[in-house]
Design a protein around this motif. Structure first.
Motif, PDB file in Angstrom:
ATOM      1  N   VAL A  64       0.696  -1.554  -0.150  1.00 40.99           N
ATOM      2  CA  VAL A  64       0.316  -0.168   0.015  1.00 40.99           C
ATOM      3  C   VAL A  64       0.863   0.978  -0.216  1.00 40.99           C
ATOM      4  O   VAL A  64       0.571   2.095  -0.592  1.00 40.99           O
ATOM      5  CB  VAL A  64      -1.476  -0.009   1.467  1.00 40.99           C
ATOM      6  N   TRP A  68       0.227   3.927  -2.851  1.00 40.15           N
ATOM      7  CA  TRP A  68       0.681   5.508  -2.606  1.00 40.15           C
ATOM      8  C   TRP A  68       1.406   6.247  -3.081  1.00 40.15           C
ATOM      9  O   TRP A  68       1.153   7.303  -3.647  1.00 40.15           O
ATOM     10  CB  TRP A  68       0.176   5.661  -1.170  1.00 40.15           C
ATOM     11  N   LEU A  81      -3.338   1.523  -7.067  1.00 44.39           N
ATOM     12  CA  LEU A  81      -3.073   1.938  -5.322  1.00 44.39           C
ATOM     13  C   LEU A  81      -4.874   1.352  -4.645  1.00 44.39           C
ATOM     14  O   LEU A  81      -4.564   0.092  -3.974  1.00 44.39           O
ATOM     15  CB  LEU A  81      -3.713   3.189  -5.037  1.00 44.39           C
ATOM     16  N   VAL A  85      -4.551  -1.808  -2.005  1.00 43.54           N
ATOM     17  CA  VAL A  85      -5.745  -1.985  -0.408  1.00 43.54           C
ATOM     18  C   VAL A  85      -6.280  -3.230  -0.468  1.00 43.54           C
ATOM     19  O   VAL A  85      -6.979  -3.437   0.412  1.00 43.54           O
ATOM     20  CB  VAL A  85      -6.600  -0.422  -0.404  1.00 43.54           C
ATOM     21  N   TRP A 118       3.792   9.292   3.643  1.00 47.64           N
ATOM     22  CA  TRP A 118       3.634   8.270   3.560  1.00 47.64           C
ATOM     23  C   TRP A 118       4.008   7.790   5.512  1.00 47.64           C
ATOM     24  O   TRP A 118       2.885   7.758   6.086  1.00 47.64           O
ATOM     25  CB  TRP A 118       4.219   6.924   2.822  1.00 47.64           C
ATOM     26  N   VAL A 122       1.198  10.479   6.460  1.00 53.02           N
ATOM     27  CA  VAL A 122      -0.533   9.336   6.489  1.00 53.02           C
ATOM     28  C   VAL A 122      -0.716   8.245   7.388  1.00 53.02           C
ATOM     29  O   VAL A 122      -1.364   8.394   8.544  1.00 53.02           O
ATOM     30  CB  VAL A 122      -0.944   8.322   4.765  1.00 53.02           C
ATOM     31  N   LEU A 165      -6.986   6.383   1.321  1.00 47.92           N
ATOM     32  CA  LEU A 165      -5.555   6.231   0.613  1.00 47.92           C
ATOM     33  C   LEU A 165      -5.405   7.867  -0.550  1.00 47.92           C
ATOM     34  O   LEU A 165      -5.016   8.852  -0.390  1.00 47.92           O
ATOM     35  CB  LEU A 165      -5.153   5.685   0.983  1.00 47.92           C
ATOM     36  N   GLY A 166      -6.454   7.229  -1.274  1.00 50.80           N
ATOM     37  CA  GLY A 166      -5.966   7.936  -2.700  1.00 50.80           C
ATOM     38  C   GLY A 166      -6.650   9.587  -2.244  1.00 50.80           C
ATOM     39  O   GLY A 166      -6.348  10.652  -3.441  1.00 50.80           O
TER      40      GLY A 166
END
Length: 177
Positions: A64, A68, A81, A85, A118, A122, A165-166
């Protein structure tokens, strides 16, 4: 897979494997390099762990993370992606993967910007106390292990967070130190 009795810690970064190997001599730490165990044996080892810390380099979110970063760097085909996921969600649901209690990210300042976002954006934005940056030295990671703090756990179930996440843009993702 049931949660193990150990605190699971993933060491992430370019020198993760080397650092994990160096942690094996510490008391109360079981250090496991993923290359030394087939995936099924590694899953079994994680499930049966009984040391205070089980430190390893097998990041269950690696696909992932790569997808990403590639998505925002425009280096991946459309849909990569989403596939990563969905595969990860399935692995987490069936016990083929297990989220760690903590990530210790070594030398994030040397990572490409999107990869750094990331880890420190994130993931740190999702569960701030669960992502700890550290220098890429065994003693620094040892010290980080000794000072891990409690904090919010990963969203459970992770489906909504992972599927969103996108929409998390690197420069606007969580708290970058």
């Amino acid at each position: 897979m049931r949660r193990p009795n150990s605190t699971l810690v993933v060491v992430a970064g370019d020198r993760a494997e080397e650092i994990v190997k160096g942690l094996d001599a510490l008391p109360n730490v079981r250090a496991v390099r993923s290359r030394d165990h087939p995936p099924e044996a590694l899953r079994d080892l994680l499930a049966r762990a009984s040391s205070t810390y089980l430190v390893h380099d097998a990041d269950p979110l690696a696909d992932v993370a790569a997808a990403w970063a590639d998505f925002f760097d425009q280096a991946a085909p459309h849909g990569r992606l989403e596939v990563a996921v969905e595969d990860t969600i399935a692995a987490l649901r069936t016990g083929r993967a297990l989220l760690p209690d903590y990530y210790i990210v070594v030398e994030p300042e040397t990572m490409p910007p999107t990869r750094r976002h990331w880890w420190l954006g994130v993931l740190a934005g999702t569960a701030p106390a669960r992502v700890v940056p550290a220098p890429a030295r065994v003693d620094a990671v040892r010290d980080a292990l000794a000072t891990l703090s409690t904090g919010r756990w990963w969203p459970d179930p992770p489906d909504q967070w992972l599927r969103g996440l996108g929409k998390i843009v690197p420069d606007h993702a969580g708290p970058i130190p």
